[in-house]
Design a protein around this motif. Sequence first.
Motif, PDB file in Angstrom:
ATOM      1  N   GLN A   1      42.865  43.323  31.947  1.00  0.00           N
ATOM      2  CA  GLN A   1      41.880  44.147  32.690  1.00  0.00           C
ATOM      3  C   GLN A   1      41.003  43.239  33.642  1.00  0.00           C
ATOM      4  N   VAL A   2      40.977  43.583  34.641  1.00  0.00           N
ATOM      5  CA  VAL A   2      40.132  42.853  35.846  1.00  0.00           C
ATOM      6  C   VAL A   2      39.066  43.930  36.319  1.00  0.00           C
ATOM      7  N   GLU A   3      37.973  43.512  36.647  1.00  0.00           N
ATOM      8  CA  GLU A   3      36.876  44.421  36.926  1.00  0.00           C
ATOM      9  C   GLU A   3      36.284  43.729  38.130  1.00  0.00           C
ATOM     10  N   VAL A   4      35.964  44.587  39.288  1.00  0.00           N
ATOM     11  CA  VAL A   4      35.279  44.084  40.442  1.00  0.00           C
ATOM     12  C   VAL A   4      33.962  44.892  40.313  1.00  0.00           C
ATOM     13  N   ILE A   5      32.923  44.146  39.911  1.00  0.00           N
ATOM     14  CA  ILE A   5      31.428  44.920  39.862  1.00  0.00           C
ATOM     15  C   ILE A   5      30.445  44.603  40.934  1.00  0.00           C
ATOM     16  N   ASP A   6      30.042  45.608  41.680  1.00  0.00           N
ATOM     17  CA  ASP A   6      28.871  45.240  42.555  1.00  0.00           C
ATOM     18  C   ASP A   6      27.805  46.031  42.180  1.00  0.00           C
ATOM     19  N   ASP A   7      26.546  45.591  42.952  1.00  0.00           N
ATOM     20  CA  ASP A   7      25.272  46.075  42.753  1.00  0.00           C
ATOM     21  C   ASP A   7      24.813  47.064  44.084  1.00  0.00           C
ATOM     22  N   GLY A   8      26.009  47.294  44.664  1.00  0.00           N
ATOM     23  CA  GLY A   8      25.553  48.294  45.877  1.00  0.00           C
ATOM     24  C   GLY A   8      24.955  49.850  45.577  1.00  0.00           C
ATOM     25  N   PRO A   9      24.895  50.765  46.524  1.00  0.00           N
ATOM     26  CA  PRO A   9      24.674  52.071  46.324  1.00  0.00           C
ATOM     27  C   PRO A   9      25.460  53.100  45.587  1.00  0.00           C
ATOM     28  N   GLY A  10      26.627  52.722  45.420  1.00  0.00           N
ATOM     29  CA  GLY A  10      27.572  53.416  44.546  1.00  0.00           C
ATOM     30  C   GLY A  10      28.480  54.154  45.667  1.00  0.00           C
ATOM     31  N   VAL A  11      29.453  54.754  44.669  1.00  0.00           N
ATOM     32  CA  VAL A  11      30.336  55.850  45.558  1.00  0.00           C
ATOM     33  C   VAL A  11      29.849  57.237  45.574  1.00  0.00           C
ATOM     34  N   LYS A  12      29.824  57.848  46.858  1.00  0.00           N
ATOM     35  CA  LYS A  12      29.434  59.082  46.987  1.00  0.00           C
ATOM     36  C   LYS A  12      29.958  60.207  46.020  1.00  0.00           C
ATOM     37  N   PRO A  13      29.342  61.093  45.306  1.00  0.00           N
ATOM     38  CA  PRO A  13      29.686  61.695  44.445  1.00  0.00           C
ATOM     39  C   PRO A  13      30.931  62.751  44.744  1.00  0.00           C
TER      40      PRO A  13
ATOM     41  N   VAL B   1      31.966  49.937  39.400  1.00  0.00           N
ATOM     42  CA  VAL B   1      33.261  48.934  38.749  1.00  0.00           C
ATOM     43  C   VAL B   1      34.306  49.468  39.257  1.00  0.00           C
ATOM     44  N   PHE B   2      35.290  48.519  39.760  1.00  0.00           N
ATOM     45  CA  PHE B   2      36.705  48.965  39.943  1.00  0.00           C
ATOM     46  C   PHE B   2      37.336  48.350  38.903  1.00  0.00           C
ATOM     47  N   ARG B   3      38.170  48.818  38.312  1.00  0.00           N
ATOM     48  CA  ARG B   3      39.059  48.394  37.073  1.00  0.00           C
ATOM     49  C   ARG B   3      40.721  48.479  37.440  1.00  0.00           C
ATOM     50  N   VAL B   4      41.026  47.172  37.288  1.00  0.00           N
ATOM     51  CA  VAL B   4      42.492  47.172  37.690  1.00  0.00           C
ATOM     52  C   VAL B   4      43.148  47.051  36.035  1.00  0.00           C
ATOM     53  N   SER B   5      44.095  47.811  35.637  1.00  0.00           N
ATOM     54  CA  SER B   5      44.809  47.375  34.312  1.00  0.00           C
ATOM     55  C   SER B   5      46.249  47.248  34.505  1.00  0.00           C
ATOM     56  N   LEU B   6      46.838  46.100  34.055  1.00  0.00           N
ATOM     57  CA  LEU B   6      48.012  45.360  34.220  1.00  0.00           C
ATOM     58  C   LEU B   6      48.839  45.083  33.110  1.00  0.00           C
ATOM     59  N   PRO B   7      49.948  45.159  33.167  1.00  0.00           N
ATOM     60  CA  PRO B   7      50.892  44.836  32.265  1.00  0.00           C
ATOM     61  C   PRO B   7      51.112  43.347  31.647  1.00  0.00           C
ATOM     62  N   MET B   8      51.349  42.689  30.713  1.00  0.00           N
ATOM     63  CA  MET B   8      51.675  41.318  30.393  1.00  0.00           C
ATOM     64  C   MET B   8      53.143  40.915  31.164  1.00  0.00           C
ATOM     65  N   ALA B   9      53.281  39.605  31.233  1.00  0.00           N
ATOM     66  CA  ALA B   9      54.513  39.361  31.900  1.00  0.00           C
ATOM     67  C   ALA B   9      55.698  39.324  30.689  1.00  0.00           C
TER      68      ALA B   9
ATOM     69  N   ARG C   1      30.489  40.620  40.808  1.00  0.00           N
ATOM     70  CA  ARG C   1      30.962  40.112  39.387  1.00  0.00           C
ATOM     71  C   ARG C   1      32.348  40.270  39.311  1.00  0.00           C
ATOM     72  N   LEU C   2      33.112  39.250  39.120  1.00  0.00           N
ATOM     73  CA  LEU C   2      34.706  39.225  38.647  1.00  0.00           C
ATOM     74  C   LEU C   2      34.734  39.272  37.260  1.00  0.00           C
ATOM     75  N   ARG C   3      35.300  40.137  36.418  1.00  0.00           N
ATOM     76  CA  ARG C   3      35.270  40.165  35.036  1.00  0.00           C
ATOM     77  C   ARG C   3      36.834  40.257  34.596  1.00  0.00           C
ATOM     78  N   THR C   4      37.325  39.296  33.676  1.00  0.00           N
ATOM     79  CA  THR C   4      38.512  39.645  32.960  1.00  0.00           C
ATOM     80  C   THR C   4      38.322  39.864  31.559  1.00  0.00           C
ATOM     81  N   PHE C   5      39.466  40.636  30.768  1.00  0.00           N
ATOM     82  CA  PHE C   5      39.477  40.729  29.390  1.00  0.00           C
ATOM     83  C   PHE C   5      40.573  41.404  29.075  1.00  0.00           C
ATOM     84  N   TYR C   6      40.649  41.436  27.637  1.00  0.00           N
ATOM     85  CA  TYR C   6      42.021  41.955  27.037  1.00  0.00           C
ATOM     86  C   TYR C   6      41.675  43.439  26.437  1.00  0.00           C
TER      87      TYR C   6
END
Length: 369
Positions: A292-304, A350-358, A269-274
Motif C-alpha cells: 500500500q502506498v498513500e499520498v496524503i495532503d491537507d488541502g481542501p479535499g475533493v468536491k463531493p 488520501v489517494f491509496r495505491v494497492s499493488l502486488p508483490m513481485a 505525507r507519503l506513507r507505505t505499509f503492508y
Amino acid sequence: MTPGSFIPAQLPSGTIWASLPVPALLLDAKNDIVAINPVAESFLNASEKNLLNEPALDRLSIDAPMDEALARVRRNQAAMFINDVDVTTGEKAPVQCNIQIAPLADRPDLVMLLISPRDIADRLGRVAAVRSAARSAIGMAEMLAHEIKNPLAGIAGAAQLIAMNLSAEDREFADLIVEETHRIVKLLEQVEQFGNVRPPDRRAVNIHDALDRARRSAMVGFAAQMVIEEDYDPSLPATFADPDQLMQVFLNLIKNAAEASGSRGGTIRLRTFYDLALRLRRTDGKGSLPLQVEVIDDGPGVKPEIAASIFDPFVSGRENGTGLGLALVSKIISDHGGIISVDSMPGRTVFRVSLPMAPREAPTNKLEV
C-alpha cells in the motif's frame, strides 16, 4: 486476567484471530476494548497497547444506535447485523460498513464487534468501469490525433509567418493564436498517452526508490512550496511494475496534491505499509495486493459531486484542469493489476495505491475482475 490473555482459549486459535481479514474487537460489559486484531489496529490507526481498556465508542463513530444494539445482543445472547452504516475514527472520511455483533458462547459478558468496510468491494467494482472508460479514451485519442493535431501545427505555423509582417500591436493577436494552438496540442498529447497500449515493462521494483525519484523531482518543481513527509515501512518487499510508469504515477499524485493546496503550500505525507485485506480474483488463484502506498495532503479535499468519478477521463476539480492526470494514473495502476482509491474530507485527502508483490517468476495469467 490481563486484557487479551483469553484470546487463545476463547477462539479456535490466536493465529485465526490475527488472520481475520476485517477489523475485529472484543468488548467487555462496559463496552471497553479488551482485545483487538491487527486489521482493527490499522483501521483505527492505533496500536493494541493504546486501545486496550478504552471505550470502543469513544474510538469509533458509528452512525447507528450502538449502545442499544450492544445491550440487545447481551440481553438476547444472539447475533445482530447492521448494514450500510458510516464508520469513522475522526481522522478519516466516513467509510460505509456492515457491522456484526455477536456474543461469545462461554463468555456472555463479552461481545465481538466485526466491521466490514464496503470500500474494498466498491474499489474492485470500479476497476471494470475505469478500464472501459480508458478504452473509450484510447479510441478518442486516435481520432483527435489524426483530425486535429496536424491541422493545428499548420495554423500555428501560418500565424507565425503572418506575425512577421504585422505591427507590434497586431502581432499580439497572432501570438495569441500560436499560444492557444500550442496549449491545445499539449492537451492532445496528454490524451494520446491513453493510446499507448504497450504493456508495462514489469520487473521487481523497490516502491521506495520510485517514491524517492518522484519526491526529488517534485521538490525542485511544482511542489517546491510544499513540505513532503516520509512515513515508510522499510520491510516492504518489491512490487512487480514498470519503474518508469510507477514513478509517473507517484509524480502525478504528488502534483495533484500540490495543486490542491495551491500557492498557500501545505504538507504532503507519503506513507507505505503492508495490508493483506485486499484481493483480486485471478485464474491462478492468487490475487493479493498487500503493498500500500498513500499520498496524503491537507488541502481542501475533493468536491463531493465528482468524488465517485474522479478517475474518469475529463473529470477535474480545478477550473483549468484537463481531468487526464488521475485518469492516466488509474489506467497505469490497472495495467499493473493494482487498485487506486481516494478518501477525502476537508483538510485530509488520501489517494491509496494497492499493488502486488513481485513473484518469483513472471506470471502468465491475466487478472479477472
